[in-house]
Design a protein around this motif. Sequence first.
Motif, mmCIF file in Angstrom:
data_model
loop_
_atom_site.group_PDB
_atom_site.id
_atom_site.type_symbol
_atom_site.label_atom_id
_atom_site.label_comp_id
_atom_site.label_asym_id
_atom_site.label_seq_id
_atom_site.Cartn_x
_atom_site.Cartn_y
_atom_site.Cartn_z
ATOM 1 N N TRP A 155 22.365 48.469 17.161
ATOM 2 C CA TRP A 155 23.478 49.421 17.207
ATOM 3 C C TRP A 155 23.486 50.219 15.901
ATOM 4 O O TRP A 155 23.525 49.635 14.813
ATOM 5 N N PRO A 156 23.443 51.538 15.979
ATOM 6 C CA PRO A 156 23.342 52.350 14.765
ATOM 7 C C PRO A 156 24.603 52.363 13.910
ATOM 8 O O PRO A 156 24.581 52.821 12.765
ATOM 9 N N GLY A 157 25.689 51.825 14.457
ATOM 10 C CA GLY A 157 26.967 51.916 13.754
ATOM 11 C C GLY A 157 27.619 53.253 14.033
ATOM 12 O O GLY A 157 27.023 54.160 14.616
ATOM 13 N N GLY A 158 28.850 53.361 13.638
ATOM 14 C CA GLY A 158 29.573 54.607 13.888
ATOM 15 C C GLY A 158 30.735 54.736 12.932
ATOM 16 O O GLY A 158 30.782 54.083 11.886
ATOM 17 N N ASP A 209 31.338 52.104 24.264
ATOM 18 C CA ASP A 209 29.882 52.263 24.225
ATOM 19 C C ASP A 209 29.216 51.016 23.647
ATOM 20 O O ASP A 209 28.181 50.557 24.149
ATOM 21 N N LEU A 210 29.809 50.460 22.602
ATOM 22 C CA LEU A 210 29.252 49.253 21.989
ATOM 23 C C LEU A 210 29.340 48.065 22.945
ATOM 24 O O LEU A 210 28.372 47.304 23.104
ATOM 25 N N LEU A 211 30.480 47.891 23.609
ATOM 26 C CA LEU A 211 30.630 46.780 24.552
ATOM 27 C C LEU A 211 29.602 46.867 25.680
ATOM 28 O O LEU A 211 28.998 45.868 26.066
ATOM 29 N N LEU A 212 29.393 48.062 26.198
ATOM 30 C CA LEU A 212 28.419 48.242 27.267
ATOM 31 C C LEU A 212 27.005 47.933 26.780
ATOM 32 O O LEU A 212 26.196 47.344 27.513
ATOM 33 N N ARG A 213 26.702 48.304 25.549
ATOM 34 C CA ARG A 213 25.385 48.013 24.980
ATOM 35 C C ARG A 213 25.183 46.497 24.842
ATOM 36 O O ARG A 213 24.117 45.976 25.166
ATOM 37 N N ASN A 236 30.310 48.703 12.647
ATOM 38 C CA ASN A 236 29.207 48.500 11.711
ATOM 39 C C ASN A 236 27.856 48.537 12.414
ATOM 40 O O ASN A 236 27.743 48.252 13.605
ATOM 41 N N LYS A 237 26.831 48.853 11.634
ATOM 42 C CA LYS A 237 25.460 48.811 12.140
ATOM 43 C C LYS A 237 25.067 47.360 12.412
ATOM 44 O O LYS A 237 25.367 46.460 11.631
ATOM 45 N N VAL A 238 24.393 47.146 13.538
ATOM 46 C CA VAL A 238 23.865 45.823 13.877
ATOM 47 C C VAL A 238 22.377 45.997 14.156
ATOM 48 O O VAL A 238 21.981 46.731 15.071
ATOM 49 N N ASP A 239 21.543 45.337 13.364
ATOM 50 C CA ASP A 239 20.099 45.524 13.444
ATOM 51 C C ASP A 239 19.420 44.295 14.037
ATOM 52 O O ASP A 239 19.238 43.278 13.370
ATOM 53 N N HIS A 240 19.095 44.380 15.315
ATOM 54 C CA HIS A 240 18.307 43.359 16.007
ATOM 55 C C HIS A 240 18.923 41.960 15.868
ATOM 56 O O HIS A 240 18.275 41.012 15.458
ATOM 57 N N GLN A 241 20.195 41.869 16.230
ATOM 58 C CA GLN A 241 20.905 40.586 16.193
ATOM 59 C C GLN A 241 21.252 40.148 17.613
ATOM 60 O O GLN A 241 21.669 40.950 18.449
ATOM 61 N N GLY A 242 21.101 38.862 17.882
ATOM 62 C CA GLY A 242 21.471 38.323 19.181
ATOM 63 C C GLY A 242 22.966 38.072 19.257
ATOM 64 O O GLY A 242 23.585 37.648 18.281
ATOM 65 N N ILE A 243 23.554 38.352 20.419
ATOM 66 C CA ILE A 243 24.985 38.121 20.648
ATOM 67 C C ILE A 243 25.108 37.009 21.685
ATOM 68 O O ILE A 243 24.606 37.129 22.811
ATOM 69 N N TYR A 244 25.800 35.929 21.311
ATOM 70 C CA TYR A 244 25.843 34.726 22.137
ATOM 71 C C TYR A 244 27.268 34.196 22.280
ATOM 72 O O TYR A 244 28.101 34.467 21.417
ATOM 73 N N PRO A 245 27.521 33.386 23.364
ATOM 74 C CA PRO A 245 26.597 32.990 24.432
ATOM 75 C C PRO A 245 26.329 34.140 25.400
ATOM 76 O O PRO A 245 27.085 35.116 25.436
#
Length: 349
Positions: free
Chosen positions: A153-156, A140-144, A160-169
């Motif tokens: 991501w609310p975490g589970g 679910d996280l990978l698809l998001r 871990n919870k990820v709050d409005h972070q960009g994933i790059y590249p």
Amino acid sequence: MTIELGISTFGETTPLEKTGKAISHDERIRELLEEITLADKLGIDGYAIGEHHRKDFAVSAPEIVLAMAASKTKRIHLSSATTNLPTIDPIRVYEQYATIDAVAQGRVEIMAGRGSFTEAFDIFGYDLDDYDELFKEKLDLLLRINQGEILNWPGGKFTNKVDHQGIYPRTKNPLPISLATGGSPYSTIRAASLGLPIVYAIIGGEIGHFLPLVKLYRKVAQKSGKDLSTMPIAAHSWGWLDHDNEKAIKDYFYPTKLLVDQISSERPHWNGLTYEQYLQSVSDNGVIFAGDSETVANKIIKMMEILGLSRFYLHLPVGSMPHESVLNAIEIYGKEVVPKVKEYFKDKA
């Protein structure tokens, strides 16, 4: 009908029949790159590399091998087979494959799976009792992550919870992600309900045994409102090729038995492979694709028609074979098998 024909491998390092010695891991990885480069030149559609953490397979980091292959190839589709999500961070998975895609330019796929071997759970500190929960949450996280640049991501339980972070590249388009399974109805339902292409590892029994699962996949996808035209159904099966049909069948028994017997010693529900069982598996209805080009091509056509597949990966080989023989088998596959199968399906609706 558009079809794709590829090769899959785990980078096997079991003892060779003539010498009784195994190929070293570093040598096998170098051989793999030569094999992928040849497949690319021959016009084979894809090459998929599995992840394992054990002595009899050289590849524990398929993304590294795929990255090297991306720099040496021009057309071939490159995929993991599989990326074992329960024991890896989905953010790192996306970052790694997006990086490969910068070189491959749209030729990369993530084939996600739970993993049929469990060594990684101990190595990376995961509890095997969480086998399915880990996979579901991390998938679910990978698809998001794949959906957009900014991750919320609310975490589970395991992430871990990820709050409005960009994933790059980032890739120009979302990475293709398919779900691989050994034949679990639950995995079939999960893939269909999520709209993910599915890859069945068909390595035992008869071809027709997987038809109920394929029907289930289509039924669930339709009920879930998914577009089946964007959800190719694939299979990967063990196989071997030689110009001499009987020689191919004879030569392939030793490495196949070696690996099956090793796995059988580790799993209570597996049994060692007898020659009679092997011959049944290489027969018309069996799921090992060993023989000359005509035999293998006809059998691939048969499986694809029965199961309604649009993609097929020949796992070549399942146990170690001399590198020169592997190159020869790839050449037969690319020059004779692939064209014949594609020509057959060329005018199919």
